[in-house]
Scaffold this active site. Structure first.
Site, PDB file in Angstrom:
ATOM      1  N   HIS A  24       0.787  -1.253   0.038  1.00 34.02           N
ATOM      2  CA  HIS A  24      -0.020   0.069   0.077  1.00 34.02           C
ATOM      3  C   HIS A  24       0.860   1.168   0.053  1.00 34.02           C
ATOM      4  O   HIS A  24       1.816   1.130   0.279  1.00 34.02           O
ATOM      5  CB  HIS A  24      -0.903  -0.296   1.335  1.00 34.02           C
ATOM      6  CG  HIS A  24      -2.030   1.020   1.129  1.00 34.02           C
ATOM      7  ND1 HIS A  24      -1.797   2.370   1.529  1.00 34.02           N
ATOM      8  CD2 HIS A  24      -3.309   1.074   0.665  1.00 34.02           C
ATOM      9  CE1 HIS A  24      -2.909   3.115   1.207  1.00 34.02           C
ATOM     10  NE2 HIS A  24      -3.864   2.207   0.769  1.00 34.02           N
ATOM     11  N   GLU A  47      -3.728   1.611  -7.166  1.00 34.30           N
ATOM     12  CA  GLU A  47      -4.106   2.796  -6.401  1.00 34.30           C
ATOM     13  C   GLU A  47      -3.203   4.253  -6.648  1.00 34.30           C
ATOM     14  O   GLU A  47      -2.275   4.276  -6.068  1.00 34.30           O
ATOM     15  CB  GLU A  47      -3.927   2.629  -4.970  1.00 34.30           C
ATOM     16  CG  GLU A  47      -4.929   1.383  -4.296  1.00 34.30           C
ATOM     17  CD  GLU A  47      -5.299   1.502  -2.940  1.00 34.30           C
ATOM     18  OE1 GLU A  47      -6.300   1.515  -2.343  1.00 34.30           O
ATOM     19  OE2 GLU A  47      -4.441   1.868  -2.217  1.00 34.30           O
TER      20      GLU A  47
HETATM   21  P1  13P Z   1      -9.739   6.322   0.370  1.00 29.91           P
HETATM   22  O1  13P Z   1     -10.860   5.465  -0.455  1.00 29.91           O
HETATM   23  O2  13P Z   1     -10.241   6.850   1.395  1.00 29.91           O
HETATM   24  O3  13P Z   1      -9.364   7.187  -0.881  1.00 29.91           O
HETATM   25  O4  13P Z   1      -8.739   5.161   0.271  1.00 29.91           O
HETATM   26  C1  13P Z   1      -8.114   4.388  -0.774  1.00 29.91           C
HETATM   27  C2  13P Z   1      -7.273   3.498  -0.203  1.00 29.91           C
HETATM   28  O5  13P Z   1      -6.125   3.686   0.052  1.00 29.91           O
HETATM   29  C3  13P Z   1      -7.535   1.802   0.078  1.00 29.91           C
HETATM   30  O6  13P Z   1      -6.409   1.125   0.119  1.00 29.91           O
END
Ligand code: 13P
Length: 270
Positions: free
Chosen positions: A96, A168
């Protein structure tokens, strides 16, 4: 068709076991009628075990938010894959952007973690993604490809089937520590479609077409009820990794319902 996977990453937002249990129970009860979507939540480590007990007979699954690549030893502040399994985890989130970009986790470390999780049969949600600056500099493809190749080093074709990629983009994650001074907004459907296609093409090239078709690539970054449909409708998007909106059933369940609706006419789901 690939089955949608919707994950709720609770980060360090839920502070007590009691609160985690209540949230998990409510989410579990609101997804009782969900048949076609796989759903997990990733509570903080302290509440994993209790949450697992609460949701044991439901469809909800749980994930660890990270783990160490060594099974046991003098590693202050770390958690072992064996502890995640003991708590009943089905998945672990690795790579992450928060541990990567705030705590300096490298692709090499993440790779060791991926291999360790796979060795123990834990499914991996491997997160990748570029920052706003990297995107502006035209490095989106390069950053994501190198994260993929370095984090997946030594992973076999068979093992890759146990991995879900989460794209992400850092700039879309609703986290001011990750994005100081930047206006945080979700990827547009066009941006997300192009990144997901690029990732799938990379998998096809490195692991072959069948696995490229098989693997699930989910999207994370400010996903909510209001943008979930336009994102989940995109061919190469197979679900979502949701932060803020996964903290209550009120904001999380509608996203799961959208995924269920989008897969209702599909006869065969893997
Ligand atoms: P948000 O949905 O709060 O932007 O976070 C995304 C995330 O980092 C999920 O792992």
């Amino acid at each position: 068709m690939r089955r949608f996977l919707i994950g709720g990453n609770w980060k360090m937002q839920v502070l007590t076991v009691d609160d985690a249990e209540k949230k998990a129970q409510t989410i579990a009860s609101t997804i009782e009628n969900i048949k076609r979507v796989e759903v997990f939540i990733a509570p903080p480590f302290n509440s994993l075990f209790n949450v697992k007990q609460i949701i044991a007979k439901t469809k909800l699954r749980i994930a660890g938010q990270n783990m160490h690549y060594i099974e046991q030893g003098a590693f202050t502040g770390q958690i072992s894959v064996l502890s995640l399994l003991d708590a009943g985890c089905n998945y672990v989130i690795l790579g992450h952007s928060e541990p990567r970009r705030i705590f300096g986790e490298s692709n090499q470390t993440i790779n060791l973690k991926v291999l360790k999780a796979l060795q123990h049969g834990l499914k991996v949600v491997l997160c990748i993604g570029e920052t706003a600056k990297e995107r502006e500099e035209g490095l989106t493809r390069e950053i994501n490809s190198s994260q993929l190749s370095e984090c997946l080093f030594g992973v076999s074709d068979e093992e890759l089937k146990k991995i879900i990629i989460a794209y992400e983009p850092v700039w879309a994650i609703n986290n001011p520590y990750l994005n100081p001074g930047i206006e945080i907004k979700p990827a547009t459907p066009t941006q997300a479609a192009s990144a997901h296609k690029m990732i799938r093409d990379w998998i096809r090239k490195e692991f072959g077409n069948p696995i490229g078709e098989w693997i699930r690539i989910i999207y994370g970054g400010s996903m909510s009820q209001s943008n979930a449909r336009e994102l989940l409708e995109i061919t190469d998007i197979d679900g979502g990794l949701i932060g803020g909106a996964s903290l209550t059933a009120e904001s999380f369940t509608p996203i799961i319902q959208i995924a269920e609706e989008l897969s209702k006419d599909i006869e065969e789901l893997r």
